[in-house]
Design a protein around this motif. Sequence first.
Motif: not given
Length: 187
Positions: A28-32
């Motif tokens: 939800n945070y690092l990849i997007p």
Amino acid sequence: MKVLLTKDVYKLGRAGDIKKVASGYGRNYLIPQGLAVLATPGALKEADHIRETAAKQRAILNKEMSGVAEILSNTVLIFNAKAGETGKLYGSITSQMIVDGVKAKNGVEIDRRDIESDPIRSLGEHQIKVRLTMDLTPEIKVIVLREGEKLEETTPEVVSTEDNIEENEEEVEGEPAAQQTNDMVED
């Protein structure tokens, strides 16, 4: 979940590092945000290239920001605030107030989220860290004085709240403490 960091992430790691993170944090945070990719065998082969590229960019950024760091480390901000007898402020000195003070004094713009401090809630001198990059964290000196006090009138010993309390206990209505006790004994 294992991820390969593509950019430096504060309090997690540097670009090129392989880190184990919570699934929700990764998905939800690092990849997007483009800060990391899944640690697949193909991505792991690119880790050295990412690490080298990030090291070069980090060196350039540190060189550019070193001038700003020097300005910030020599900055002293003075705030006047209402405070109780114990030295506890009725309000607080927030990170936004510090950012505004730095901008007014030096013309340097920093983000309030880069200030590594809780709101200041007491009188005295405080050292506040500013995170410019992962390697550069200069400290700003913040002095909080009681409303109506001036820095020239006070010495560093008087700025601390313990000294102010002790001075008030020693003298009442201008008489030294020893004279008051003698008067009480005579009565």
